[in-house]
Write a protein that holds these residues in place. Structure first.
Motif, short mmCIF file in Angstrom:
data_model
loop_
_atom_site.label_atom_id
_atom_site.label_comp_id
_atom_site.label_asym_id
_atom_site.label_seq_id
_atom_site.Cartn_x
_atom_site.Cartn_y
_atom_site.Cartn_z
N THR A 1 6.44 -1.45 -7.28
CA THR A 1 6.17 -2.69 -6.55
C THR A 1 6.69 -3.90 -7.30
O THR A 1 6.45 -4.06 -8.50
N ARG A 2 7.43 -4.74 -6.58
CA ARG A 2 7.91 -6.01 -7.12
C ARG A 2 7.34 -7.14 -6.28
O ARG A 2 6.74 -6.92 -5.24
N ASP B 1 6.23 -4.02 -1.42
CA ASP B 1 6.41 -5.16 -2.31
C ASP B 1 5.55 -6.32 -1.82
O ASP B 1 4.99 -6.29 -0.71
N ASP C 1 5.66 -5.26 4.98
CA ASP C 1 5.79 -4.11 5.87
C ASP C 1 7.27 -3.85 6.13
O ASP C 1 7.74 -2.72 6.02
N ILE C 2 8.00 -4.93 6.46
CA ILE C 2 9.43 -4.81 6.71
C ILE C 2 10.10 -6.14 6.43
O ILE C 2 9.51 -7.20 6.68
N SER D 1 15.49 -10.47 1.59
CA SER D 1 15.95 -9.31 2.36
C SER D 1 16.00 -8.04 1.52
O SER D 1 16.08 -6.93 2.05
N ASP D 2 15.91 -8.19 0.20
CA ASP D 2 15.93 -7.05 -0.71
C ASP D 2 14.54 -6.46 -0.93
O ASP D 2 14.39 -5.44 -1.60
N LEU D 3 13.51 -7.11 -0.37
CA LEU D 3 12.14 -6.60 -0.53
C LEU D 3 11.97 -5.30 0.24
O LEU D 3 12.47 -5.14 1.35
N ASP D 4 11.22 -4.38 -0.36
CA ASP D 4 10.92 -3.10 0.28
C ASP D 4 9.47 -3.07 0.76
O ASP D 4 8.63 -3.87 0.29
N ALA D 5 9.17 -2.16 1.65
CA ALA D 5 7.79 -1.97 2.08
C ALA D 5 6.91 -1.71 0.86
O ALA D 5 7.25 -0.91 -0.02
N GLU E 1 20.32 -7.88 11.34
CA GLU E 1 19.56 -6.64 11.57
C GLU E 1 18.49 -6.86 12.63
O GLU E 1 18.27 -6.00 13.50
#
Length: 250
Positions: free
Chosen positions: A2-3, A101, A145-146, A95-99, A152
């Motif tokens: 997690t970031r 984070d 979440d997204i 936009s580089d964040l992942d679910a 996109e």
């Protein structure tokens, strides 16, 4: 792993000319910036008068529509957690964040001794962790979440685009978000602020900024994107939940 990122949002001395308030017990009011672009005729866009924040909005902005972004479920006119941004300097890291984070939001707030109703608010724990005059504070966060780029988003099926339907950038006459982020139900607008400034001065970064984030705390750090690696994010989440600020206020 997690970031986290933390970005500046909310009303300030430029837009609309006043900061939101923070009170001695750490409670505060989230006041959005004004909407600066045309919105769709079919979109519901509240004004400052509709939101009625507990701070004196300049007369010429009172009936202006607000750019209600980020939106937090439970805040007036909001029922979900979304954020959008058109600026490339923030859109890239967002936009580089992942679910899973975290995306935190901070604001500069003015210290008020009394609420908009004239009620005095006392510190509830005897601990003074607020900066005099004004300071910089975390006010909320999304568990991601997204996160999608603008292109996109526009290629998503209609049911998946619908989750962003109430975002301020989607309500604009011309969609302009370079990135959109939706939060899970763990997201929230905080009940009380988390300080990023020292006790001594709002312009001085405390150790949450200088020790946990990638930022030096020099110059106008309160306008920059703050990045937290996995270890720092774990510690930041612990500090937020425990409210053990003292080790970081220097």
């Amino acid at each position: 792993m997690t970031r986290a990122l933390a970005i500046n949002v909310a009303a300030n001395t430029n837009l609309p000319g006043v900061r939101g308030p923070v009170y001695p017990d750490g409670t505060f009011a989230y006041v959005p910036i004004p909407e600066r672009k045309p919105t769709r005729p079919d979109a519901t866009v509240p004004t400052y008068a509709d939101i009625d924040p507990p701070v004196e909005i300049p007369a010429d902005a009172r009936d202006a529509p607000v750019h209600l972004d980020p939106e937090f479920a439970g805040y007036p006119f909001c029922d979900r957690y979304t954020y959008g941004d058109e600026h490339g300097v923030k859109a890239g890291p967002l936009s580089d964040l992942d679910a899973g984070d975290w995306l935190f939001f901070y604001a500069t707030l003015d210290l008020h001794e009394a609420t908009g109703n004239g009620d005095t608010v006392d510190a509830d724990d005897g601990t003074n962790y607020l900066a005099p005059d004004w300071g910089t504070y975390l006010i909320g966060g999304f568990e991601v979440d997204i996160a999608v780029t603008g292109s996109e988003y526009e290629s998503l099926p209609a049911p998946e685009r619908a989750r962003f339907a109430t975002n301020a950038h989607v309500k604009r006459e011309s969609f302009d978000a370079a990135v959109l982020v939706a939060g899970t139900d763990r997201s929230r607008l905080f009940d009380r602020v988390v300080p990023l400034s020292t006790r001594e001065a709002g312009a001085d970064a405390n150790r949450i900024v200088t020790d946990l984030s990638n930022d030096s705390g020099k110059g106008p750090w309160w306008r920059r994107v703050l990045r937290f690696d996995a270890k720092a994010t774990d510690e930041l989440l612990r500090v937020i939940e425990s409210r053990e600020f003292d080790p970081y206020l220097g």
